[in-house]
Design a protein around this motif. Sequence first.
Motif, PDB file in Angstrom:
ATOM      1  N   ASP A  60      66.546  52.880  33.046  1.00 38.18           N
ATOM      2  CA  ASP A  60      65.563  54.059  33.981  1.00 38.18           C
ATOM      3  C   ASP A  60      67.024  55.481  33.627  1.00 38.18           C
ATOM      4  OD1 ASP A  60      64.944  55.999  35.370  1.00 38.18           O
ATOM      5  OD2 ASP A  60      65.858  54.881  37.080  1.00 38.18           O
ATOM      6  N   ILE A  61      66.539  55.781  32.954  1.00 40.29           N
ATOM      7  CA  ILE A  61      67.452  57.408  32.587  1.00 40.29           C
ATOM      8  C   ILE A  61      67.494  57.972  32.842  1.00 40.29           C
ATOM      9  CG2 ILE A  61      68.678  57.799  30.323  1.00 40.29           C
ATOM     10  CD1 ILE A  61      66.645  55.564  28.228  1.00 40.29           C
ATOM     11  N   ALA A  62      68.691  58.976  33.997  1.00 42.05           N
ATOM     12  CA  ALA A  62      68.668  59.757  34.241  1.00 42.05           C
ATOM     13  C   ALA A  62      69.043  61.125  33.262  1.00 42.05           C
ATOM     14  CB  ALA A  62      69.695  59.875  35.445  1.00 42.05           C
ATOM     15  N   ARG A  63      70.299  60.356  32.179  1.00 41.43           N
ATOM     16  CA  ARG A  63      70.253  62.006  31.214  1.00 41.43           C
ATOM     17  C   ARG A  63      70.556  60.953  30.207  1.00 41.43           C
ATOM     18  NH1 ARG A  63      75.179  62.789  34.301  1.00 41.43           N
ATOM     19  NH2 ARG A  63      76.597  61.590  32.809  1.00 41.43           N
ATOM     20  N   PRO A  64      69.748  61.504  29.271  1.00 38.51           N
ATOM     21  CA  PRO A  64      70.010  60.674  27.516  1.00 38.51           C
ATOM     22  C   PRO A  64      71.562  60.832  27.124  1.00 38.51           C
ATOM     23  CG  PRO A  64      68.720  62.227  27.755  1.00 38.51           C
ATOM     24  CD  PRO A  64      68.860  62.144  29.219  1.00 38.51           C
ATOM     25  N   GLY A  65      71.486  59.849  26.433  1.00 39.58           N
ATOM     26  CA  GLY A  65      73.147  60.628  25.101  1.00 39.58           C
ATOM     27  C   GLY A  65      73.789  58.887  25.081  1.00 39.58           C
ATOM     28  N   SER A  66      74.904  58.827  24.880  1.00 35.84           N
ATOM     29  CA  SER A  66      75.211  57.684  24.089  1.00 35.84           C
ATOM     30  C   SER A  66      76.736  57.521  24.463  1.00 35.84           C
ATOM     31  CB  SER A  66      75.063  57.564  22.483  1.00 35.84           C
ATOM     32  OG  SER A  66      75.625  58.131  22.275  1.00 35.84           O
ATOM     33  N   ALA A  67      77.696  56.199  24.215  1.00 35.58           N
ATOM     34  CA  ALA A  67      78.791  56.251  24.194  1.00 35.58           C
ATOM     35  C   ALA A  67      79.183  54.703  23.657  1.00 35.58           C
ATOM     36  CB  ALA A  67      78.725  56.472  25.457  1.00 35.58           C
ATOM     37  N   THR A  68      80.483  54.269  23.417  1.00 32.80           N
ATOM     38  CA  THR A  68      80.936  52.784  23.806  1.00 32.80           C
ATOM     39  C   THR A  68      81.546  52.637  24.002  1.00 32.80           C
ATOM     40  OG1 THR A  68      83.006  53.466  22.104  1.00 32.80           O
ATOM     41  CG2 THR A  68      80.580  53.856  20.882  1.00 32.80           C
ATOM     42  N   ALA A  69      81.649  51.506  24.536  1.00 33.19           N
ATOM     43  CA  ALA A  69      82.567  50.794  25.977  1.00 33.19           C
ATOM     44  C   ALA A  69      83.243  49.238  25.137  1.00 33.19           C
ATOM     45  CB  ALA A  69      82.087  50.286  26.894  1.00 33.19           C
ATOM     46  N   PRO A  70      84.281  48.788  25.718  1.00 33.34           N
ATOM     47  CA  PRO A  70      84.785  47.032  25.565  1.00 33.34           C
ATOM     48  C   PRO A  70      83.746  46.067  25.359  1.00 33.34           C
ATOM     49  CG  PRO A  70      86.243  48.946  26.023  1.00 33.34           C
ATOM     50  CD  PRO A  70      84.726  49.967  26.663  1.00 33.34           C
ATOM     51  N   ALA A  71      83.025  46.055  24.107  1.00 34.68           N
ATOM     52  CA  ALA A  71      82.574  44.432  24.047  1.00 34.68           C
ATOM     53  C   ALA A  71      82.576  43.740  25.548  1.00 34.68           C
ATOM     54  CB  ALA A  71      82.205  44.160  22.634  1.00 34.68           C
ATOM     55  N   HIS A  72      83.409  42.992  25.275  1.00 30.75           N
ATOM     56  CA  HIS A  72      83.519  41.643  25.682  1.00 30.75           C
ATOM     57  C   HIS A  72      83.980  41.811  26.804  1.00 30.75           C
ATOM     58  CE1 HIS A  72      83.927  39.198  22.575  1.00 30.75           C
ATOM     59  NE2 HIS A  72      85.142  39.953  21.674  1.00 30.75           N
ATOM     60  N   THR A  73      84.883  43.314  27.704  1.00 31.35           N
ATOM     61  CA  THR A  73      84.628  43.451  29.314  1.00 31.35           C
ATOM     62  C   THR A  73      83.980  43.501  29.760  1.00 31.35           C
ATOM     63  OG1 THR A  73      87.216  44.618  27.790  1.00 31.35           O
ATOM     64  CG2 THR A  73      86.553  44.793  30.715  1.00 31.35           C
ATOM     65  N   LEU A  74      82.932  44.355  28.916  1.00 31.03           N
ATOM     66  CA  LEU A  74      81.496  45.161  30.124  1.00 31.03           C
ATOM     67  C   LEU A  74      80.473  43.822  29.935  1.00 31.03           C
ATOM     68  CD1 LEU A  74      79.612  47.721  30.914  1.00 31.03           C
ATOM     69  CD2 LEU A  74      78.763  47.366  28.548  1.00 31.03           C
ATOM     70  N   TYR A  75      80.402  42.833  29.301  1.00 31.95           N
ATOM     71  CA  TYR A  75      80.484  41.833  29.965  1.00 31.95           C
ATOM     72  C   TYR A  75      80.698  40.853  30.482  1.00 31.95           C
ATOM     73  CZ  TYR A  75      78.296  36.793  28.213  1.00 31.95           C
ATOM     74  OH  TYR A  75      77.921  35.885  28.485  1.00 31.95           O
ATOM     75  N   ASP A  76      82.017  40.369  30.951  1.00 41.23           N
ATOM     76  CA  ASP A  76      82.746  39.442  31.710  1.00 41.23           C
ATOM     77  C   ASP A  76      81.910  40.200  32.535  1.00 41.23           C
ATOM     78  OD1 ASP A  76      83.738  37.465  30.159  1.00 41.23           O
ATOM     79  OD2 ASP A  76      85.029  38.821  29.941  1.00 41.23           O
TER      80      ASP A  76
END
Length: 372
Positions: A60-76
């Motif tokens: 459900d997208i309220a505001r389109p856009g993009s970002a990068t975030a730490p993969a393993h932290t986000l998964y944990d």
Amino acid sequence: MKITIERAALLRSLGHVQSVVERRNTIPVLSNVLLRAENGELSLTATDMDLEIVESVPADIARPGSATAPAHTLYDIARKLPDGSQVELDASGDVLTLRSGRSNFKLGTLPVDDFPQMTQGDLPHRFSLTVGALKGLIDKTKFAISTEETRYYLNGIYIHATKPKAGETAALRAVATDGHRLARVEVGLPEGAEAVPGVIIPRKTVLEVRKLLDEAADSIEVQLSDTKVRFAFDSITLTSKLIDGTFPDYERVIPAGNDKTLEVDAKLFAAAVDRVATISTEKSRAVKLALGKGVLTLSATSPDAGSATEEIEVVYEQSALEIGFNSRYLLDITSQIESGVAKLQMADSGSPTIVRDAADGSALYVLMPMRV
């Protein structure tokens, strides 16, 4: 970017993409996953510069856009959130805020422009494989992939279309070898694969694709060029560079004159090898096979641990023979025998042995003997 997504959907996709991300990276952005929200979907991308995986999931997208975030932290974080929860991701500036229930996390991000994109290029060869066929090609060969970095051209599975001799049908063949054993498996040649070049798919790519196949639909779309391979199914696309090297002429390793044939119950044989190998020295793992009419005697000796022998009944009618093998290599091969009966074709104690599944002609294994 601001989106809301089900925790289960986010966790599943993060689980797929984060395994591509190396734990240690000299380029910081390679530790991150690229999140792109548009047209009702969240796209997740991870890469190690040689391998790229992209997966899309409804959000459900309220505001389109993009970002990068730490993969393993986000998964944990996603893994530890309660089942059934909704997750809100809100990226602004250089911070990604993750909210779920009363949990609130703020993660540092890196510029989207720094995230490397694999050059697309043209992949002219396209064909489809069933999930079962691709699983078979990988499962029956991956154990023989070399881990020795000096012979980098053996660090993958060699895939090519066969040029059939008279009376044979064309096939798509997968081969792997580490110099001690060789695995060769084939499936019927899919439409569109007639002209595929011989390519070497790297071990990491093979293992990542194999993990994804357990959740895949019925068929996998494969695209190939001389330098890249792409696997696409469901909402996942995995693109990888190929190993730039020449795979050896494996046909020369497969012996043609092995006239001594042994047939044995694969499970019974494997269990006996495993028991006897308990005594063998850790370094050599050697087990000796002594063949006589209708009987096989397995033995192992070690200066420290003592000795072990075990007899099993087999189908064998030729002259007596003694031959030694690395027990782990023997177990790796016998674990691929699905019909229950392993067929070993030997010449003498110093020549390579051919191992086949008695009921399946599509797979062939070659094992080098060792002195015991």
